[in-house]
Design a protein around this motif. Structure first.
Motif, PDB file in Angstrom:
ATOM      1  N   UNK A   1      -4.548   0.487 -10.678  1.00  0.00           N
ATOM      2  CA  UNK A   1      -3.364   0.905  -9.939  1.00  0.00           C
ATOM      3  C   UNK A   1      -3.373   2.398  -9.666  1.00  0.00           C
ATOM      4  N   UNK A   2      -2.683   2.764  -8.594  1.00  0.00           N
ATOM      5  CA  UNK A   2      -2.429   4.180  -8.326  1.00  0.00           C
ATOM      6  C   UNK A   2      -1.020   4.494  -8.772  1.00  0.00           C
TER       7      UNK A   2
ATOM      8  N   UNK B   1       4.257   0.471  -5.690  1.00  0.00           N
ATOM      9  CA  UNK B   1       4.136  -0.233  -4.415  1.00  0.00           C
ATOM     10  C   UNK B   1       3.879   0.638  -3.206  1.00  0.00           C
ATOM     11  N   UNK B   2       3.634   1.931  -3.426  1.00  0.00           N
ATOM     12  CA  UNK B   2       3.505   2.833  -2.275  1.00  0.00           C
ATOM     13  C   UNK B   2       2.071   3.093  -1.829  1.00  0.00           C
ATOM     14  N   UNK B   3       1.093   2.953  -2.734  1.00  0.00           N
ATOM     15  CA  UNK B   3      -0.242   3.460  -2.402  1.00  0.00           C
ATOM     16  C   UNK B   3      -1.234   2.387  -1.948  1.00  0.00           C
ATOM     17  N   UNK B   4      -0.916   1.141  -2.139  1.00  0.00           N
ATOM     18  CA  UNK B   4      -1.775   0.040  -1.696  1.00  0.00           C
ATOM     19  C   UNK B   4      -3.140   0.012  -2.391  1.00  0.00           C
ATOM     20  N   UNK B   5      -3.221   0.541  -3.610  1.00  0.00           N
ATOM     21  CA  UNK B   5      -4.491   0.503  -4.337  1.00  0.00           C
ATOM     22  C   UNK B   5      -4.722  -0.860  -4.980  1.00  0.00           C
ATOM     23  N   UNK B   6      -3.658  -1.487  -5.484  1.00  0.00           N
ATOM     24  CA  UNK B   6      -3.834  -2.675  -6.335  1.00  0.00           C
ATOM     25  C   UNK B   6      -3.542  -3.974  -5.602  1.00  0.00           C
ATOM     26  N   UNK B   7      -3.877  -4.044  -4.340  1.00  0.00           N
ATOM     27  CA  UNK B   7      -3.564  -5.254  -3.581  1.00  0.00           C
ATOM     28  C   UNK B   7      -4.457  -6.424  -4.001  1.00  0.00           C
TER      29      UNK B   7
ATOM     30  N   UNK C   1       0.978  -6.887  -3.331  1.00  0.00           N
ATOM     31  CA  UNK C   1       0.758  -5.710  -4.159  1.00  0.00           C
ATOM     32  C   UNK C   1       1.008  -6.136  -5.603  1.00  0.00           C
TER      33      UNK C   1
END
Lengths: 239, 308
Positions: A204-205, A209-215, A224
């Motif tokens: 995760x970043x 829910x804002x950075x879209x790293x852990x989709x 997400x």
């Protein structure tokens, strides 16, 4: 949402597995949610909630890298910068149904708090906990106090030899709650249990829910993990 | 008023804005604090159609930094205008829309749609994303292509255009001069530095995309140096970014020649960081005997001259 929690204890309970208890301010904490914890590293570390007793939250975490190694050096009395609780947890309104909890390794912790909450509602549960070896087993007694508990180890040094899917095949239950490594989640998501919920882990970043790293891929696009999950119905995600 | 800054298209109540890609479209952060305190918001990049982005893992940590390879995931310009901008319109802050694409035609389409929305005060032309196969950084590492795209987007946009420069070039001043000559109203800099990490247990890169963009405190000295050089090479304003996490980092960028500052990766470490910096700015200016924050803009190179 961000607070400075006070560490009450931090000890090794199994091979490279730590139990940390912290005092946290007002928060309603649902089982299956997590806190995003600041370490000496840049990004926070998502730690699932293993238990809540009044204002004390228990985290069980595995020392896998520099961030968690640093976390393991913290002592009682130290402050911990936490963000949370974050995400959506396991749905508890399963009255009249039988729930099987399937955990693998460091995916076991959120299932303990979940099982306590289910027990408080009078819901019957059975737990299957998988570990790699005897030295890695933790919280067996705590789980046994709450009902039938089956332990498996990959190398057969403790409990049943093999994976959680072995005992799962003979379990009769209406609902499955699971957390663990992806191959295990794939297997249990395809199991015979009618209603299946899985908790997914991903790098995760932001955690909000804002950075879209852990989709994670989903039948209709993506989800997400941090803010739509980490708990999903098995059909909601494509592992 | 000591923090108020006027830039082309932008009337900023303070110089602080979250950087594109680190703040989504503000919805998550709006639950934590009032977005109206922000000078502006650089929203996540928009492309012509919805994009899923890259496979995961998309982030990897490094010493004092992080690599990301999100791959411009976004719901597409139409969905952004319809849902995201309508949400952001509720806040008293300046919206800067990041415009991306794979082809000049896509950039033009997105720029036209975005600039037509009254909520958007300026565009940020993204020619520096290192994580997409087509477009992105290839437009930002060739001064002729960067200039041509700037001209096209300027012609399509009804709002001022800031060009976001890539640090992955031999001469940052050549790129800056090229986009200035092509009509850019301002420059935002720097985007991420291309990097890689390898997992020694597998021998393979950690990121699914293999390469990613390095951000965070690790890149701040590079960003400061580049702002310092570009500020002396062009006459258009610079919004500086790269590793900002404290009020002193903000001032460092202003001294280097920036007129405003964006905060990126630090929002992940501390989602309240922009709010905390804005609250800390007046007191820090007092301590340093600075009246208006821009009184020290570019002082780093001016003082070199006076010392000689």
């Amino acid at each position: 949402m961000r607070q400075r929690a006070t560490i009450l204890s931090n000890r090794e309970i199994a091979k490279a597995t730590m139990e940390m208890k912290v005092r946290i301010g007002d928060a309603t904490i649902a089982p299956g949610t997590f806190f995003h914890v600041k370490t000496s590293e840049l990004l926070r570390r998502p730690l699932s909630v293993a238990n809540v007793e009044a204002d004390v939250v228990t985290f069980l975490y595995k020392v896998v890298g520099t961030g968690t190694a640093e976390l393991a050096t913290r002592r009682a009395g130290d402050e911990l910068d936490v963000l949370g609780p974050l995400g959506n947890g396991f749905p508890l309104a399963k009255d009249g149904k039988r729930v099987v909890l399937v955990g693998g390794g460091i995916g076991v912790p959120p299932l303990y708090y979940t099982r306590r909450m289910l027990a408080a509602r009078g819901i019957e549960t059975v737990a299957i906990l998988g570990f790699d070896s005897e030295a890695s087993v933790f919280y067996e007694d705590e789980f046994r106090e709450l009902g039938e508990t089956i332990i498996t180890t990959v190398d057969g040094t403790y409990g049943e030899m093999g994976f959680v899917t072995g005992p799962l095949a003979r379990i009769d239950a209406d609902v499955l709650f699971s957390c663990g490594p992806e191959p295990m989640l794939k297997a249990v998501a395809a199991s015979h249990i009618n209603e299946r919920y899985i908790s997914i882990e991903n790098r995760m970043g932001c955690g909000i829910g804002a950075c879209f790293a852990c989709v994670c891929k989903a039948p209709d696009g993506y989800v997400k993990v941090c803010s739509d999950g980490p708990v999903f119905r098995a059909e909601e995600v494509t592992l | 008023m000591r923090l108020h800054i006027e830039l082309p298209g932008l009337s900023l109540k303070n110089p602080i804005m979250p950087a594109s890609g680190c703040f989504g479209f503000g919805e998550e952060f709006a639950k934590l604090y009032d977005l109206s305190i922000l000078g502006g918001i650089m929203i996540k990049a928009a492309t012509g159609e919805a994009r899923f982005g890259n496979e995961t893992p998309r982030v990897a940590e490094t010493a004092q930094g992080m690599l990301n390879a999100i791959g411009l995931q976004n719901p597409g310009v139409d969905a952004i205008v319809e849902a995201k901008l309508a949400f952001l319109a509720k806040f008293d802050t300046e919206i800067i829309a990041n415009v991306a694409g794979s082809t000049p035609e896509e950039y033009i389409h997105v720029a036209r749609e975005m600039s037509a929305d009254p909520c958007v005060k300026a565009l940020e032309l993204n020619i520096s994303c290192p994580n997409v196969k087509c477009g992105g950084m290839q437009f930002g590492t060739d001064p002729l292509m960067a200039a041509e795209l700037t001209r096209l987007v300027k012609a399509a946009s009804t709002k001022p255009v800031y060009v976001k420069l890539s640090p992955n070039v031999t001469s940052i001043t050549e790129m800056a001069r090229a986009v200035e000559a092509a009509g850019a109203d301002g420059i935002t800099m720097i985007n991420t530095l291309v990097g890689m990490r390898i997992d020694i247990t597998t021998g393979q890169p950690i990121l699914a995309n293999r390469i990613g963009g390095l951000s965070g405190p690790a890149i701040k000295p590079v960003a400061i140096r580049m702002v310092y050089e570009v500020a002396q090479a062009v006459n258009i304003p610079i919004i500086g970014m790269g590793g900002v996490r404290t009020v002193d980092d903000v001032l460092e960028f202003i001294y280097a020649g920036a007129s405003a500052v964006a905060v990126g990766t630090a929002n992940f470490e501390n989602p309240y960081v922009c709010q905390e910096i804005i609250e800390a700015l007046p007191g820090r200016l007092d301590e340093l005997g600075i009246d208006h924050i821009l009184d020290v803009r570019g002082k780093a190179y001016e003082q070199v001259v006076s010392r000689a």
